[in-house]
Design an enzyme around this catalytic site. Structure first.
Site, short mmCIF file in Angstrom:
data_model
loop_
_atom_site.label_atom_id
_atom_site.label_comp_id
_atom_site.label_asym_id
_atom_site.label_seq_id
_atom_site.Cartn_x
_atom_site.Cartn_y
_atom_site.Cartn_z
N PRO A 126 54.41 -30.71 69.66
CA PRO A 126 54.88 -29.64 69.37
C PRO A 126 54.87 -28.11 70.11
CG PRO A 126 52.88 -29.87 68.38
CD PRO A 126 53.41 -31.08 69.67
N ASN A 128 52.60 -26.09 68.99
CA ASN A 128 51.09 -24.77 68.29
C ASN A 128 50.12 -25.54 69.31
OD1 ASN A 128 51.19 -27.87 67.84
ND2 ASN A 128 49.08 -27.30 66.89
N SER A 142 58.56 -28.71 72.38
CA SER A 142 59.56 -28.11 71.70
C SER A 142 59.74 -27.12 72.51
CB SER A 142 58.27 -26.83 70.69
OG SER A 142 58.90 -26.18 69.98
N SER A 168 56.51 -32.14 62.71
CA SER A 168 56.24 -32.29 61.20
C SER A 168 56.10 -33.07 60.49
CB SER A 168 56.94 -31.55 60.92
OG SER A 168 58.51 -31.99 61.38
N GLU A 207 51.90 -38.54 64.63
CA GLU A 207 50.55 -37.38 64.79
C GLU A 207 51.64 -36.75 64.26
OE1 GLU A 207 47.72 -38.21 65.22
OE2 GLU A 207 47.61 -39.20 66.35
N CYS A 248 46.63 -28.71 63.20
CA CYS A 248 47.24 -29.45 62.20
C CYS A 248 45.68 -30.14 61.40
CB CYS A 248 47.65 -31.46 63.15
SG CYS A 248 46.36 -31.59 64.46
N GLU A 286 52.58 -28.66 53.94
CA GLU A 286 51.57 -27.71 55.43
C GLU A 286 52.41 -26.13 55.10
OE1 GLU A 286 52.83 -28.92 59.03
OE2 GLU A 286 50.48 -29.29 59.36
N GLU A 308 45.40 -41.49 68.59
CA GLU A 308 45.12 -41.13 69.83
C GLU A 308 44.05 -40.67 69.53
OE1 GLU A 308 48.06 -37.30 70.08
OE2 GLU A 308 49.17 -38.77 71.45
P1 NAD Z 1 58.77 -30.47 64.71
O1 NAD Z 1 58.33 -31.37 63.92
O2 NAD Z 1 59.28 -29.26 64.57
O3 NAD Z 1 59.09 -30.58 65.88
C1 NAD Z 1 58.23 -31.28 67.35
C2 NAD Z 1 58.74 -32.01 68.35
O4 NAD Z 1 59.61 -32.86 67.70
C3 NAD Z 1 59.67 -31.00 68.58
O5 NAD Z 1 59.64 -30.94 70.67
C4 NAD Z 1 60.75 -31.57 68.23
O6 NAD Z 1 61.96 -30.69 69.24
C5 NAD Z 1 61.20 -32.50 68.58
N1 NAD Z 1 61.93 -33.16 67.44
C6 NAD Z 1 62.02 -32.35 66.09
N2 NAD Z 1 63.29 -33.17 65.83
C7 NAD Z 1 63.82 -34.05 66.63
C8 NAD Z 1 64.59 -35.64 65.71
N3 NAD Z 1 65.20 -35.55 64.90
N4 NAD Z 1 64.33 -36.27 67.22
C9 NAD Z 1 63.68 -36.62 68.14
N5 NAD Z 1 62.95 -35.25 68.18
C10 NAD Z 1 62.57 -33.73 67.72
O7 NAD Z 1 57.42 -30.11 64.72
P2 NAD Z 1 57.20 -28.26 65.04
O8 NAD Z 1 57.01 -27.70 64.34
O9 NAD Z 1 57.26 -28.11 66.62
O10 NAD Z 1 54.82 -28.77 65.17
C11 NAD Z 1 54.17 -28.02 63.91
C12 NAD Z 1 53.93 -30.28 63.00
O11 NAD Z 1 53.41 -30.51 63.95
C13 NAD Z 1 52.96 -28.90 61.95
O12 NAD Z 1 53.55 -30.09 61.27
C14 NAD Z 1 51.81 -29.83 62.16
O13 NAD Z 1 50.72 -30.33 61.54
C15 NAD Z 1 52.17 -30.99 63.73
N6 NAD Z 1 51.09 -31.10 64.23
C16 NAD Z 1 50.26 -32.52 64.49
C17 NAD Z 1 49.03 -32.65 65.53
C18 NAD Z 1 48.12 -33.94 65.22
O14 NAD Z 1 47.87 -34.52 65.72
N7 NAD Z 1 48.61 -35.19 64.32
C19 NAD Z 1 49.30 -31.96 65.93
C20 NAD Z 1 49.59 -30.19 66.44
C21 NAD Z 1 50.74 -29.84 65.71
#
Ligand code: NAD
Length: 497
Positions: A152, A154, A179, A230, A251, A285, A386, A463
Site C-alpha cells: 500500500p 502508507n 501502490s 485495504s 494484511e 494500519c 476505517e 508477518e
Molecule cells: P489498496 O487495497 O487500495 O491497495 C493496496 C495495493 O493493492 C496497491 O498496490 C494496489 O495497487 C493493489 N491492488 C488493488 N486492487 C488490486 C487488485 N484487484 N489486484 C491486485 N492488486 C491490487 O490499499 P491502499 O489504499 O493502498 O492502502 C491502505 C490500506 O492498507 C488500509 O486499509 C490500511 O489499513 C491497509 N494497511 C494494512 C497494513 C497491515 O499490516 N495490516 C499495513 C498498512 C496498510
C-alpha cells in the site's frame, strides 16, 4: 522542480513500460506532480514474473545454500544502513509523511533483513519419527518460487521490507507491486538491492492494481501472494489467487480500539492515544481510531486530547519541526473529509478539527486537521469503517464487560490498546479482545521478532515474528526406505486373469 521519471525494475535494470504509459505522482504537500511512474500492464507483469522465475529456477537462487543467501542479505542490510537517506525524499514526495517519521522508519530498514538473513543461514531439515517400520523421513522447508508482494501507499518501503526479508531468505524470488500512489522509494530501493542481489531476484512493477497487480497474481508462474492493503483490495486479490490456486497472506485494514480505564496513568495514556491516531496522520494500519474511555475520566481525557489536537502545527513534511503533514493524496483527503461530514450528519459531536488545513496557502495540498468526535456509537459509519486518517471516534463506558463488548463491536481485528494500572485487568482484556495484536500500556510498536497480522476482516497469516519465514516456505517430506519394499501382490495370491 523537474518531474522525475521512474520505470519498472526488471531483471536487475530499469525497464520502460511495454505500453509506453506513465502515471503522474503528485506531491500531497503541494498538489503538484513531482514524478511519473510506469503504468504497467499484463506484458510488464509477464516480463517481471519471467525474470523472477528465471532467477529462481534457472539461475538457482532457490537452490543456493541458505548461508549464501544469508551473506547477500546481510550485505544488503549493510548497504541499507549506510545509504537509507537516499530513499527518504522520494517517500515524502510520494505520500507526504513527515520527515521525522520517514527517517525513523528508514534508518531501521536494515534491521528487518538481519534476523531473516540469520534464519536463512541456519535452515535445517527436521527428522520425523514415522510409526511405520522400514523407513526414515525428513521434513524439508523449500521455497515456493516466485512471490508476488503487493504493498500500500502508507509505508510502502517498510512493508515491502517485511515481505522481502523473509521471502528472499527462504529462497524465493520476488516481484513487488507497490501502490500506484507511492512507488518511487521501492524503485530506488530495488536499484540499491541490485548491487548485491543477482538479476531477477527482486523485480518491481508499478501501475494500477486491477491492471498490472491482478495480472501478476493470475500469472501461471506466480506461486505465492503476500498482500497488504485495504479489505476491498485484499478480497479481490484473494479471489484472483483462488483461481491459481495460490496461497495468500492478507494484511488488511483495521478499526482498532484503545480502551482507557480510570486507573490508568493518564500521561502515558494520552501519549499512546496521540501516537495511535495522530502520528502518520492516522494513516497507519494499527491506527487507534476508536477510543473507549471509562466514564470517570472521559471528560479529562477528551479535553486533554482536544488541547493536543488544536496545538499541532501543520507544515512542510520535509521540515523536521512539522507536526501535521498532508494526507497522502487528494482522493484520500476527499474520502476522509467525506467521512467527517458523514459523522456530523449521523449525530456524532465534533470537538476538534473537522476541517481542511492550509487551504489559503496551499489550495491543492492535502492537509486535514486532527479531528475528534465524541458520542460515537457502534451503529455509526465512523465506528464501523476505517477512515485511515487523523479522525478519532470516542465513546464512554462504565464496566469492564461493556468495554470488552465495545472493543469487539467491529468487523476488524487488527490491533487494540488497553490502558490500566491493574495488570490482571490488562491481561483479562487481552484475552477477550479479538485482535492480532493487543498492546497493554503501550501502542503502535513493531519489531522483527514479533508477529503482526489480523483477525476477522483484518486478514490472515502473519508477518514478522518466528513464523514469518515459514509463511514463505512449503514443506517437503522425504521418505527413505531402510528395508526392502514388500511386494504388494504376494505370489500366493496370483491367479491368471
Ligand atoms: P489498496 O487495497 O487500495 O491497495 C493496496 C495495493 O493493492 C496497491 O498496490 C494496489 O495497487 C493493489 N491492488 C488493488 N486492487 C488490486 C487488485 N484487484 N489486484 C491486485 N492488486 C491490487 O490499499 P491502499 O489504499 O493502498 O492502502 C491502505 C490500506 O492498507 C488500509 O486499509 C490500511 O489499513 C491497509 N494497511 C494494512 C497494513 C497491515 O499490516 N495490516 C499495513 C498498512 C496498510
Amino acid at each position: 522542480m523537474a518531474v522525475r521519471r521512474f520505470s519498472h525494475f526488471i531483471n536487475g535494470a530499469d525497464a520502460p513500460p511495454a505500453g509506453g504509459r506513465y502515471l503522474a505522482s503528485e506531491d500531497p504537500a503541494t498538489g503538484q506532480p513531482w514524478a511519473e511512474i510506469a503504468q504497467g500492464d499484463a506484458a510488464d507483469a509477464g516480463a517481471a514474473i519471467q525474470s523472477a522465475h528465471a532467477a529462481f529456477a534457472e539461475r538457482g537462487w532457490g537452490a543456493l545454500p541458505g548461508a549464501e543467501r544469508a551473506a547477500m542479505l546481510t550485505t544488503l542490510a549493510d548497504l541499507l544502513e549506510a545509504r537509507w537517506e537516499e530513499l527518504v525524499e522520494a517517500e515524502i514526495r510520494d505520500n507526504g509523511k513527515r520527515i521525522v517519521e520517514v527517517r525513523a522508519q528508514f534508518s531501521g530498514l536494515h534491521s528487518w533483513f538481519r534476523p531473516f538473513a540469520k534464519a536463512a543461514a541456519t535452515l535445517e531439515d527436521q527428522t520425523m519419527s514415522p510409526t511405520l517400520p522400514g523407513v526414515t523421513c525428513t521434513s524439508r522447508k523449500v521455497p515456493f518460487g516466485v512471490v508476488v508482494a503487493i504493498t500500500p501507499w502508507n509505508s510502502p518501503l517498510m512493508i515491502a521490507a517485511w515481505k522481502l526479508a523473509p521471502a528472499l531468505a527462504a529462497g524465493n524470488t520476488v516481484v513487488v507491486k507497490p501502490s500506484e500512489l507511492a512507488s518511487a522509494s521501492t524503485i530506488l530501493f530495488a536499484r540499491i538491492a541490485a548491487e548485491v542481489l543477482p538479476p531477477g531476484v527482486l523485480n518491481v512493477v508499478t501501475g494500477f492494481g486491477h491492471e498490472v497487480g491482478e495480472a501478476l497474481v493470475r500469472h501461471p508462474l506466480a506461486r505465492k501472494v503476500s498482500f497488504t492493503g485495504s479489505e476491498i483490495g485484499g478480497s479481490k486479490v484473494a479471489g484472483a489467487a483462488a483461481s491459481g490456486p495460490l496461497p495468500v497472506t492478507l494484511e488488511l485494514g483495521g478499526k482498532s480500539p484503545q480502551v482507557v480505564f480510570a486507573d490508568a496513568d493518564l500521561t502515558a495514556t494520552l501519549n499512546g492515544i496521540a501516537a495511535g491516531i495522530f502520528a502518520s496522520n492516522g494513516q497507519s494500519c494499527v491506527a487507534g481510531s476508536r477510543l473507549i474511555v471509562q466514564r470517570a475520566v472521559h471528560e479529562e481525557v477528551v479535553s486533554a486530547l482536544v488541547a493536543t489536537a488544536n496545538c499541532l502545527q501543520p507544515g512542510d513534511p520535509m521540515d523536521p519541526a512539522t507536526q501535521i503533514a498532508p494526507l497522502a493524496n487528494a482522493p484520500h483527503r476527499d474520502k476522509v473529509m467525506g467521512m467527517i461530514e458523514t459523522a456530523k450528519a449521523e449525530g456524532a459531536t465534533c470537538v476538534a478539527g473537522g476541517t481542511r488545513m492550509l487551504q489559503t496557502e496551499r489550495p491543492d495540498a492535502c492537509y486535514v486537521a486532527p479531528t475528534i468526535f465524541t458520542g460515537v456509537t457502534p451503529d455509526m459509519t465512523l465506528w464501523q469503517r476505517e477512515v485511515f486518517g487523523p479522525v478519532l471516534a470516542v465513546t464512554a463506558f462504565d464496566t469492564e464487560e461493556e468495554a470488552a463488548t465495545l472493543a469487539n463491536a467491529s468487523d476488524y481485528g487488527l490491533a487494540a490498546g488497553v490502558w490500566t494500572n491493574d495488570p490482571a485487568k490488562g491481561q483479562r482484556m487481552a484475552d477477550r479482545i479479538e485482535a492480532g495484536t493487543v498492546y497493554i500500556n503501550h501502542y503502535r510498536s513493531v519489531d522483527p521478532a514479533v508477529p503482526i497480522g489480523g483477525m476477522k476482516k483484518s486478514g490472515y497469516g502473519r508477518e514478522l515474528g518466528p513464523d514469518a519465514l515459514a509463511d514463505y516456505q512449503q514443506t517437503k517430506a522425504i521418505w527413505v526406505g531402510t528395508a526392502p519394499m514388500p511386494n504388494p501382490f504376494p505370489p500366493a495370491d496370483r491367479r491368471p486373469t
